[in-house]
Design a protein around this motif. Structure first.
Motif, PDB file in Angstrom:
ATOM      1  N   MET A 224      -2.004 -18.794 -17.724  1.00 22.09           N
ATOM      2  CA  MET A 224      -2.029 -18.064 -19.196  1.00 22.09           C
ATOM      3  C   MET A 224      -1.643 -19.058 -20.196  1.00 22.09           C
ATOM      4  O   MET A 224      -0.751 -19.881 -20.194  1.00 22.09           O
ATOM      5  CB  MET A 224      -1.320 -16.818 -19.126  1.00 22.09           C
ATOM      6  CG  MET A 224      -1.458 -15.965 -20.310  1.00 22.09           C
ATOM      7  SD  MET A 224      -0.753 -14.524 -20.215  1.00 22.09           S
ATOM      8  CE  MET A 224      -1.710 -13.842 -18.868  1.00 22.09           C
TER       9      MET A 224
ATOM     10  N   ILE B 236      -2.953  -8.791 -21.660  1.00 22.36           N
ATOM     11  CA  ILE B 236      -2.910  -9.206 -20.454  1.00 22.36           C
ATOM     12  C   ILE B 236      -4.192  -8.921 -19.642  1.00 22.36           C
ATOM     13  O   ILE B 236      -5.080  -9.842 -19.075  1.00 22.36           O
ATOM     14  CB  ILE B 236      -1.825  -8.664 -19.323  1.00 22.36           C
ATOM     15  CG1 ILE B 236      -0.522  -9.211 -19.974  1.00 22.36           C
ATOM     16  CG2 ILE B 236      -2.175  -8.884 -17.978  1.00 22.36           C
ATOM     17  CD1 ILE B 236      -0.160 -10.665 -19.418  1.00 22.36           C
TER      18      ILE B 236
ATOM     19  N   ASP C 297      -6.708 -14.828 -12.339  1.00 23.09           N
ATOM     20  CA  ASP C 297      -6.179 -13.645 -11.862  1.00 23.09           C
ATOM     21  C   ASP C 297      -4.825 -13.824 -10.776  1.00 23.09           C
ATOM     22  O   ASP C 297      -4.006 -12.778 -11.031  1.00 23.09           O
ATOM     23  CB  ASP C 297      -7.335 -12.772 -11.154  1.00 23.09           C
ATOM     24  CG  ASP C 297      -8.604 -12.378 -11.894  1.00 23.09           C
ATOM     25  OD1 ASP C 297      -8.213 -12.242 -13.399  1.00 23.09           O
ATOM     26  OD2 ASP C 297      -9.559 -12.227 -11.539  1.00 23.09           O
TER      27      ASP C 297
ATOM     28  N   ARG D  67      -2.166 -14.055 -13.174  1.00 22.50           N
ATOM     29  CA  ARG D  67      -1.733 -12.736 -13.895  1.00 22.50           C
ATOM     30  C   ARG D  67      -0.941 -11.916 -12.680  1.00 22.50           C
ATOM     31  O   ARG D  67       0.077 -11.350 -13.229  1.00 22.50           O
ATOM     32  CB  ARG D  67      -2.834 -12.105 -14.441  1.00 22.50           C
ATOM     33  CG  ARG D  67      -3.804 -12.600 -15.336  1.00 22.50           C
ATOM     34  CD  ARG D  67      -4.851 -11.775 -16.171  1.00 22.50           C
ATOM     35  NE  ARG D  67      -5.675 -11.325 -15.207  1.00 22.50           N
ATOM     36  CZ  ARG D  67      -6.202 -10.064 -15.222  1.00 22.50           C
ATOM     37  NH1 ARG D  67      -5.900  -9.150 -16.064  1.00 22.50           N
ATOM     38  NH2 ARG D  67      -7.082  -9.633 -14.216  1.00 22.50           N
TER      39      ARG D  67
END
Length: 233
Positions: free
Chosen positions: A1, A37, A106, A109
């Motif tokens: 991120m 998010i 993903d 996250r």
């Protein structure tokens, strides 16, 4: 991120934790962090549909240690699934090695949120009162089951909201294709995978854990990963 996204999330969570905030204001800040998010995941999916090199399919192994290793593994699965990751639980010492498959964004996250939620669950369990006469371990396992179930539902709702907000006609096809590619990658590595039998929990902590799951921050605040995963309950 990206650091820019992390900075926004951290600021929102700092505002949510401010003692001067009312409960309504705190909930609003936390909801916004969760939304960011989820939106990040959708943005990365759309970008990868145009240029697959920006977000390749991959995998990573996350160790889940005792005590309550199976319950922590259940929390990781509850986080991973709404974020379109798949995980395989492998016995590793007195804990588990959770082998996650998904797109790079993903996986990032899922790892970030799981690390944060482990700490929040530990704090919640520390403050939960075990009813007189009940075995503490049974209560804590059911507490963690309630916490994981609610967190998973909240993440699924946030992801659905981000997809709807994106408004791209091809979004459903993009996500379906990503899910298929992740599943194919998993099947290549584990062609004979078996589904674990459901657990039966005897403790009465489910409701208390579920309430804590509703209060949990899902914005992925900065937490030391090694400390979080090694935390003893």
């Amino acid at each position: 991120m990206s650091e820019a996204m992390l900075s926004k999330v951290r600021k929102l969570l700092a505002q949510a934790e401010d003692p001067a905030c009312t409960p309504a204001e705190s909930a609003a800040f936390t909801a916004k962090a969760t939304e960011l998010i989820a939106r990040y995941g959708v943005d990365r999916a759309l970008l990868a549909a145009r240029d697959p090199t920006t977000d390749p399919v991959g995998d990573r192994v996350i160790e889940v240690v005792a005590p309550y290793a199976r319950d922590k593994a259940g929390l990781l699965a509850a986080v991973a699934d709404p974020l379109r990751c798949r995980c395989v639980r492998l016995r590793h010492g007195d804990g588990f090695a959770m082998h996650l498959f998904g797109f790079a964004s993903d996986l990032e996250r899922a790892d970030l949120l799981f690390t944060s939620l482990l700490v929040q669950a530990a704090h919640g369990l520390a403050g939960a009162v075990v009813p007189a006469g009940e075995h503490p371990a049974a209560f804590r396992r059911s507490w963690l089951a309630g916490f994981a179930q609610v967190v998973g539902g909240r993440l699924r709702a946030a992801e659905a909201g981000a997809v709807a907000e994106a408004g791209a006609p091809s979004m459903a096809l993009v996500l379906a294709d990503r899910s298929d590619r992740v599943q194919r990658r998993l099947a290549e590595v584990y062609p004979r995978l078996r589904t674990a039998a459901p657990r039966r929990l005897a403790g009465t902590g489910f409701g208390s854990g579920a309430a804590a799951g509703h209060r949990a921050d899902l914005g992925g605040s900065a937490v030391d990963t090694a400390t979080a995963r090694g935390i003893g309950w």
